[in-house]
Design an enzyme around this catalytic site. Structure first.
Site: not given
Ligand code: NAD
Length: 329
Positions: A75, A118, A146, A228-230, A300
């Site tokens: 990807k 996914r 997400q 969220g932590t990636d 995750g």
């Molecule tokens: P998004 O930008 O649509 O939403 C961000 C979210 O984080 C919101 O709830 C927002 O209020 C919050 N946020 C923003 N800045 C912040 C900060 N400084 N402190 C605390 N919270 C904060 O993003 P998304 O597409 O919903 O993705 C959310 C997270 O998931 C991202 O960190 C992304 O990198 C991660 N992610 C992980 C995977 C995985 O496989 N683990 C896959 C995709 C995304």
């Protein structure tokens, strides 16, 4: 992606992916590939992710090979913060699938919708295998793009009666509330402490760089899916909470370097040997949760093989249904 390259390159666009790949398909594909990873039948290759010094973009590759499923590919994509102003989503990605027998490019598959589905499947797999069967309250920390995918997939894993949610930007919560109501679940926006006290299952899906949930707020028997932590430096929950939980992950190498476990590993309170691949539970090689009081935590981190697994489902369904475009390279 075998036996397709001779018919020309298969092209499966974003819209088609949305039409073809449902939550069940994604769940089954992700569960199978986590099992294959734990058996040593599937490997993720080192991830590349770089700031390109243009348009503030982060760009990279996630790649791997699933020998059991015969899926080889990558990807490619990343994060373009200025996209919103252009009417595009900030995250952009495309999956490339190759014929493992010849290396020939077999399919190009849109990766934006598939990334969300996914990632939601990943936490859903963890809930299916690790959450208490009598879980009734689902806690959501995060309300971005997400979160709605996460909520829908999680809701299918247990007989939840209610969703409680908290987000650092509370104005984003009503949209998540609409999703909960749409699937017949009561929704309440509450404080972080109240969320910890009420939730049986908690999903964290934010871009946080500091803990949003503390150890003492979580009740015994909770299952957490930290999604969220990636990236190095990100953090959603207290390192002491991670250290005190039974920790499972998609991939240990990512969990300790860029996942939620990174902080507890750095401060010496969590040893790498204590982190269990979720695939071991899926394969029946680890019991998973062993008591009703145990706090289980799934880290995750998101691996390339998840993307390849769902993309290969999209390509197969497109092929079978005669939907996809073909091109000759
Ligand atoms: P998004 O930008 O649509 O939403 C961000 C979210 O984080 C919101 O709830 C927002 O209020 C919050 N946020 C923003 N800045 C912040 C900060 N400084 N402190 C605390 N919270 C904060 O993003 P998304 O597409 O919903 O993705 C959310 C997270 O998931 C991202 O960190 C992304 O990198 C991660 N992610 C992980 C995977 C995985 O496989 N683990 C896959 C995709 C995304």
């Amino acid at each position: 992606m075998k036996d397709m390259s001779d018919k020309g390159l298969l092209i499966v666009g974003e819209e088609l992916c949305q039409q073809l790949v449902g939550r069940r398909d994604a769940f089954d594909a992700v569960e199978a590939v986590f099992g294959a990873m734990a058996r040593g039948d599937a490997y993720n290759f080192p991830v590349i992710r770089e700031a390109i010094g243009y348009a503030d973009a982060l760009y990279g590759f996630k790649s791997g090979f699933d020998r059991a499923g015969q899926v080889l590919g990558l990807k490619s994509g990343g994060y373009w913060p200025g996209n919103m102003d252009k009417g595009l989503t900030n995250h952009q990605s495309t999956v490339f699938l190759f014929d493992p027998d010849t290396g020939k490019l077999a399919a190009l598959v849109g990766g934006n919708y598939l990334t969300a589905v996914r990632t939601a499947a990943s936490s859903a797999v963890s809930i299916a295998h690790l959450a208490r069967k009598d879980s009734k309250v689902l806690g959501m920390v995060g309300a971005g793009h997400q979160s709605a995918f996460q909520l829908r997939a999680a809701a299918e894993q247990r007989d939840f009666e209610k969703v409680v949610a908290w987000n650092p930007h509370p104005e984003m919560l009503p949209r998540l509330g609409e999703v909960a109501n749409e699937i017949g679940l009561e929704f309440e926006a509450i404080s972080q402490e109240q969320l910890g006290a009420q939730a049986d299952v908690i999903i964290t899906i934010t871009s946080a760089f500091e803990p949003l949930l503390m150890k003492d707020w979580i009740k015994p028997g909770t299952h957490l899916a930290c999604m969220g932590t990636d990236t190095k430096g990100k953090q959603e929950v207290d390192a002491a909470l991670v250290a005190s939980a039974t920790v499972f992950t998609d991939e240990i190498a990512q969990s300790i370097s860029l996942g939620e476990a990174q902080h507890a590993v750095v401060d010496g309170t969590l040893n790498e040997e204590r982190i269990i691949p979720i695939g071991a539970v899926i394969n029946g090689d680890h019991p998973g949760r062993t008591s009703a009081d145990e706090v289980t935590l799934f880290d995750g981190t998101g691996v390339g093989l998840q993307d390849l697994a769902v993309a290969s489902v999209a390509a197969r369904l497109a092929e079978e249904g005669g939907h996809a475009q073909r091109a000759v390279l």
